[in-house]
Design a protein around this motif. Structure first.
Motif, mmCIF file in Angstrom:
data_model
loop_
_atom_site.group_PDB
_atom_site.id
_atom_site.type_symbol
_atom_site.label_atom_id
_atom_site.label_comp_id
_atom_site.label_asym_id
_atom_site.label_seq_id
_atom_site.Cartn_x
_atom_site.Cartn_y
_atom_site.Cartn_z
ATOM 1 N N GLY B 48 0.830 -1.204 0.000
ATOM 2 C CA GLY B 48 0.000 0.000 0.000
ATOM 3 C C GLY B 48 0.858 1.245 0.000
ATOM 4 O O GLY B 48 2.063 1.168 0.230
ATOM 5 N N ALA B 49 0.196 2.392 -0.257
ATOM 6 C CA ALA B 49 0.945 3.643 -0.343
ATOM 7 C C ALA B 49 0.679 4.505 0.875
ATOM 8 O O ALA B 49 -0.298 4.304 1.596
ATOM 9 C CB ALA B 49 0.547 4.394 -1.610
ATOM 10 N N ALA B 50 1.562 5.472 1.090
ATOM 11 C CA ALA B 50 1.380 6.452 2.159
ATOM 12 C C ALA B 50 0.191 7.344 1.801
ATOM 13 O O ALA B 50 -0.194 7.414 0.639
ATOM 14 C CB ALA B 50 2.646 7.279 2.324
ATOM 15 N N PRO B 51 -0.386 8.032 2.789
ATOM 16 C CA PRO B 51 -1.590 8.844 2.540
ATOM 17 C C PRO B 51 -1.456 9.799 1.354
ATOM 18 O O PRO B 51 -2.429 10.030 0.650
ATOM 19 C CB PRO B 51 -1.764 9.608 3.838
ATOM 20 N N LEU B 52 -0.279 10.334 1.098
ATOM 21 C CA LEU B 52 -0.149 11.276 -0.011
ATOM 22 C C LEU B 52 0.244 10.576 -1.320
ATOM 23 O O LEU B 52 0.650 11.216 -2.274
ATOM 24 C CB LEU B 52 0.861 12.369 0.352
ATOM 25 N N ASP B 54 2.665 8.517 -2.098
ATOM 26 C CA ASP B 54 4.071 8.156 -2.247
ATOM 27 C C ASP B 54 4.698 8.312 -0.874
ATOM 28 O O ASP B 54 4.331 9.246 -0.174
ATOM 29 C CB ASP B 54 4.719 9.134 -3.256
ATOM 30 N N PRO B 55 5.605 7.522 -0.420
ATOM 31 C CA PRO B 55 6.133 6.280 -0.987
ATOM 32 C C PRO B 55 5.172 5.081 -0.885
ATOM 33 O O PRO B 55 4.087 5.212 -0.359
ATOM 34 C CB PRO B 55 7.384 6.022 -0.127
ATOM 35 N N ILE B 56 5.645 3.946 -1.388
ATOM 36 C CA ILE B 56 4.855 2.716 -1.353
ATOM 37 C C ILE B 56 5.555 1.714 -0.433
ATOM 38 O O ILE B 56 6.770 1.699 -0.341
ATOM 39 C CB ILE B 56 4.702 2.119 -2.772
ATOM 40 N N GLU B 57 4.742 0.905 0.231
ATOM 41 C CA GLU B 57 5.293 -0.083 1.148
ATOM 42 C C GLU B 57 5.253 -1.466 0.500
ATOM 43 O O GLU B 57 4.246 -1.833 -0.103
ATOM 44 C CB GLU B 57 4.436 -0.064 2.413
ATOM 45 N N SER B 66 9.950 0.473 2.484
ATOM 46 C CA SER B 66 9.243 1.553 1.807
ATOM 47 C C SER B 66 10.130 2.154 0.733
ATOM 48 O O SER B 66 11.328 2.364 0.944
ATOM 49 C CB SER B 66 8.799 2.602 2.844
ATOM 50 N N LEU B 67 9.551 2.362 -0.445
ATOM 51 C CA LEU B 67 10.283 2.902 -1.599
ATOM 52 C C LEU B 67 9.476 4.023 -2.226
ATOM 53 O O LEU B 67 8.245 3.960 -2.245
ATOM 54 C CB LEU B 67 10.455 1.836 -2.686
ATOM 55 N N ARG B 68 10.167 5.027 -2.738
ATOM 56 C CA ARG B 68 9.460 6.039 -3.509
ATOM 57 C C ARG B 68 9.154 5.461 -4.884
ATOM 58 O O ARG B 68 9.844 4.554 -5.352
ATOM 59 C CB ARG B 68 10.322 7.285 -3.677
ATOM 60 N N GLU B 71 12.015 5.217 -7.223
ATOM 61 C CA GLU B 71 12.955 4.104 -7.033
ATOM 62 C C GLU B 71 12.318 2.786 -7.451
ATOM 63 O O GLU B 71 12.969 1.943 -8.066
ATOM 64 C CB GLU B 71 13.380 4.045 -5.562
#
Lengths: 782, 81
Positions: B48-52, B54-57, B66-68, B71
């Motif tokens: 899943g992704a962070a609330p905004l 990006d990044p993704i887990e 966690s990666l942007r 990346e």
């Protein structure tokens, strides 16, 4: 007697390395910086079974592939090439049992260093919870290394680590022992083609005049494209070497060993072989409590809500929670100052001790509550695993200014105080991001700016309200000033990223570790460490700056008259106090008499009481007259004293400097007095209030200061202050670096004076330009 | 649809798994991704992704990473049964 031992402790982040370090070294560690880099040097001296042991704690890392001089430190320490650390006799490699595959990657690199290694298997409880089982005796056999199981946070297995270290040291000390082959069970890590290129490189380097390069460094030169070792090969024929490496990598790619993929491929293949049959884990990862918690804490709405609440708590705690302790320190400082001041007659020594020394110590201690509170929270959040989530949540926002999520907490903390905020940037491992954060942190509006804002607002901004009383002019101004620094920080950070800290965006490859209960011992240790580092390293310099500025405001000047007058004023004030008390006693008696008179029963009694009443009234009016003249006289003397003080300050070095810079500050709408105030507030922004008090002959009367400012006139009769001048002063203080503590902490954290000087320079220029534009832009119509 | 045939890790639908084919690039970032366990043959799950956004887990090697998106885009993937 056996020789003292040096052991190095290395491991991935979030493996309990710090806990193990504290357990091994008994938490008495010496901390400092390695010369020329920003890596913290941490060495604990202890004894294992009577033998002296130095435990060197290396920064947590996933890999020993140095890309920068900072990352090179760990490799240099391990290879005995770091001048100020002994070559380690044994390397203790701590491994997270719940994540053993990735952790063994680092172990395989450490093995290439050909040092005796002890593997510590930590967090087996977490592994068990995930259904992971590790047969450690078999693992030990495969690796050809001692493997010790610990639960560092419960202090379990620490003795076994000590024993294993001692026997590993004894084993390697025996004359016949050769450094172990990597994976002495015969498992070679790299393919033959790669090892041949390493040998060829070794020959090439000898040819290029570089003597004896350790095998691990040869590997790194080949593997890290553009890495530290390739670019700093210590050979005069750097260009030729780069060419050669380029060709070697092409040859390797042809043989199916592309760089850098060959490393991950070979090392993980080795890890798989080592773990085959050693590691038993369920085919599907069980959902743990930590995973469930994460569903809430990284949730789009719930996660953000928790984050905002947590940050508010942290901020309030630094801002408000530290306040009572700060007040306590201030009260203590005044008490000590009174005590010292009372022991000595007024004079230079008295002033030096009271204003210089006690004031200087106070200005260092005043930061301690904030540092302690912030680091308490940071250590708690970091140790329980939340800090990585905070960075995860905030990353997108921070990338817009070119930073990463890890910069959020340090910058937010800087709104309370930049000193702990800058110290908190250690969590940012990328140097460019960390330095950018450090350099913009002082722009955040800290609590020391508020007294300055309040003074100017109270004196020059009417309490006007708009929108039906919802929006106040004063509050609006305050809000504007508080936001100004943060708004300016955005382009500054962007510019810094385009100039000094130019380079490709650092990766945000971050592990989200499992949640755990924070260890109180580790948390307290971290807080103590930070507080101590601040007092010892920054504190002495902050103290020295205070003494310097005190001296500039005191000398030159003949203080004998003032000191004599001070004695007179003290006496007069004492006398006044005695008389005031006498008056109070009489007043009480008068009230008593009135009450008695009401309840009097006999004529005789009434008469007696009335006589006394008349007498008391007479004495009261007498005393009132005396008091009036006495307080009038005292007020004159105090005014005289304040005037003398003001003159002394005007003629002091600081005052002369203020006059000298008047042409420079005139375009900001300032006179020399404001110039002196700004100069004197170099140790701390809020000092300007006391200095203005002295200059306007107000002494310590801060309540009367706004009125004095309103009344201040230039020689030609125009008022000194106006709304544009007040705005210009506030903008200057919002953007300037008038805080020696911040500059000292920048010096300590960057390990370089030039960054502190740079911060001072750029912020002063910004502040000057900001104040100039504000004054020139508003004076026409305000 | 990119989501049904994801070619790089950033396109992987949340909750889906894929196998790493290769990591593009030879610089520090690519090396870092590989060190963290993203190399050919590894199975990755997108969490899943962070609330905004990006990044993704991701779940890699049994841990959460966690990666942007920037990346994750370097990691080429193939469908995984």
């Amino acid at each position: 007697m056996s020789e003292p031992l040096t052991i190095a402790l290395i491991g991935n982040p979030n493996t309990g390395k710090s806990t193990l370090f504290n357990a091994l070294s008994g938490s008495r560690a010496l901390t400092g910086n390695y010369p020329g880099v920003t890596v913290e040097k941490k060495i604990g001296r202890t004894q294992f079974e009577g033998r002296q042991v130095d435990v060197v704690d290396l920064p947590g890392t996933y890999s020993l592939a140095p890309r920068s001089i900072d990352e090179m430190v760990a490799v240099n320490v391990l290879l005995g090439r770091q001048a100020d650390v002994n070559r380690p006799d044994v390397v203790v490699c701590i491994v997270d049992a719940s994540n053993i595959e990735r952790n063994l990657y680092l172990v395989s690199q450490v093995l290439d260093l050909r040092l005796p290694v002890v593997v510590v298997l930590n967090m087996c409880d977490v592994a068990a919870e995930r259904g992971i089982q590790i047969y450690e005796s078999m693992l030990s056999c495969r690796l050809g290394l001692p493997v010790v199981r610990t639960e560092a946070h419960r202090q379990r297995g620490i003795d076994d680590v000590r024993k294993a270290v001692l026997s590993a040291a004894a084993g390697s000390a025996s004359a016949t022992a050769k450094p172990p082959e990597p994976g002495s069970s015969g498992l070679k890590i790299f393919p033959e083609a790669f090892r041949q290129e390493c040998q060829a490189l070794s020959a090439k380097l000898t040819e290029f005049g570089r003597t004896e390069t350790p095998e691990y460094l040869l590997e790194r030169m080949l593997l890290d494209v553009g890495g530290w070792l390739e670019t700093h090969a210590e050979t005069p024929r750097q260009a030729e070497l780069t060419d050669w490496l380029h060709q070697a990598r092409a040859r390797l790619a042809e043989q199916g060993c592309p760089v850098p993929a060959v490393e991950a491929r070979s090392r993980y293949a080795w890890v798989r072989k080592v773990l085959d049959g050693v590691l038993v884990k369920p085919t599907t990862r069980p959902v743990t409590f930590s995973d469930k918690l994460d569903r809430v804490l990284t949730h789009h709405i719930a996660g953000m809500a928790v984050f905002v609440v947590l940050m508010l708590i942290v901020f309030q705690a630094i801002y408000r929670g530290a306040e009572p302790v700060k007040d306590l320190f201030t009260a203590g400082q005044q008490w000590v100052a009174g005590l010292v001041g009372g022991l000595l007659p007024p004079g230079p020594l008295n002033s030096l001790l009271v204003d210089g020394v006690v004031g200087g110590v106070g200005s260092v201690l005043v930061f301690l509550p904030q540092i302690v509170v912030l680091f308490l929270f940071i250590a708690l959040l970091e140790d329980c695993g939340y800090m990585a989530r905070a960075a995860f949540l905030m990353d997108r926002l921070m990338t817009r200014v070119g930073l990463s999520g890890k910069s959020f907490v340090p910058l937010m903390s800087s709104f309370a105080c930049a000193v702990p905020g800058i110290m908190a940037t250690r969590v940012i491992e990328n140097r460019r991001d960390r330095f950018t954060t450090i350099l913009v942190a002082p722009l955040m509006s800290c609590s020391a700016r508020q007294p300055v804002y309040w003074l100017m607002i109270a004196a020059f901004f009417p309490a006007t309200y708009y929108v039906g009383g919802w929006v106040g002019l004063r509050e609006l101004t305050m809000f504007g000033m508080t936001s100004l620094g943060a708004l300016v920080a955005i382009p500054v950070a962007w510019l810094l990223k385009q100039t000094f800290f130019r380079g490709e965006t650092p990766p945000f490859v971050m592990e989200l570790p499992g949640y755990k209960w924070p260890s109180p011992r580790l948390v307290l240790n971290r807080v103590y460490d930070r507080a101590r580092a601040f007092v010892v390293r920054a504190g002495t310099l902050i103290f020295a700056t205070n003494i310097l500025v005190w001296g500039a405001g005191y000398f030159p000047g003949d203080h004998t008259q003032t000191d004599a007058l001070q004695v007179v004023v003290d006496q007069a004030q004492e006398e006044l106090a005695v008389e005031k008390e006498a008056r109070l006693n009489l007043e009480t008696r008068q009230q008593e008499l009135a009450a008695l008179l009401k309840s009097a029963t006999t004529e005789q009694q009434t008469l007696e009481l009335k006589t006394e009443s008349t007498d008391v009234a007479g004495r009261l009016s007498e005393l009132d007259q005396k008091l009036e003249s006495l307080s009038g006289e005292t007020a004159l003397k105090v005014a005289d004293l304040n005037r003398q003080r003001s003159e002394l300050l005007e003629n002091s070095l600081l005052g002369r400097l203020g006059h000298a810079i008047e042409p420079v500050v005139a375009p900001l709408g300032w006179d020399w007095r404001i110039g002196v105030g700004v100069l004197a507030s170099f140790p701390a922004r809020e000092v300007i209030i006391g200095t203005l008090g002295t200059i306007y002959s107000m002494g310590g009367d801060e309540e009367g200061l706004p009125t004095a400012l309103q009344a201040a006139r230039r020689p030609d009769g125009r008022p000194v202050y106006s709304i544009p001048v007040a705005l210009s002063i506030m903008v200057f203080f919002a953007l300037c670096a008038q805080c020696s503590s911040t500059l000292m902490v920048i010096h300590r954290e960057t390990n370089d004076w030039r960054w502190a000087l740079f911060t001072f320079a750029y912020m002063t220029i910004l502040a000057y330009l900001g104040a100039f534009l504000t004054y020139q832009g508003t004076r026409g119509w305000l | 649809m990119a989501a049904s045939h994801p070619e790089t890790l950033d396109q992987l639908t949340f909750g889906q798994t894929a196998r790493v084919v290769a990591v593009d690039g030879v610089d520090a970032i690519s090396a870092r991704l590989m060190e963290m366990g993203l190399f050919e043959g590894e199975v990755v799950e997108s969490l899943g992704a962070a609330p905004l956004g990006d990044p993704i887990e991701f779940l890699v090697c049994g841990y959460r990473l966690s990666l942007r998106k920037n990346e994750a885009r370097r990691v080429r993937i193939a469908g995984h049964e």
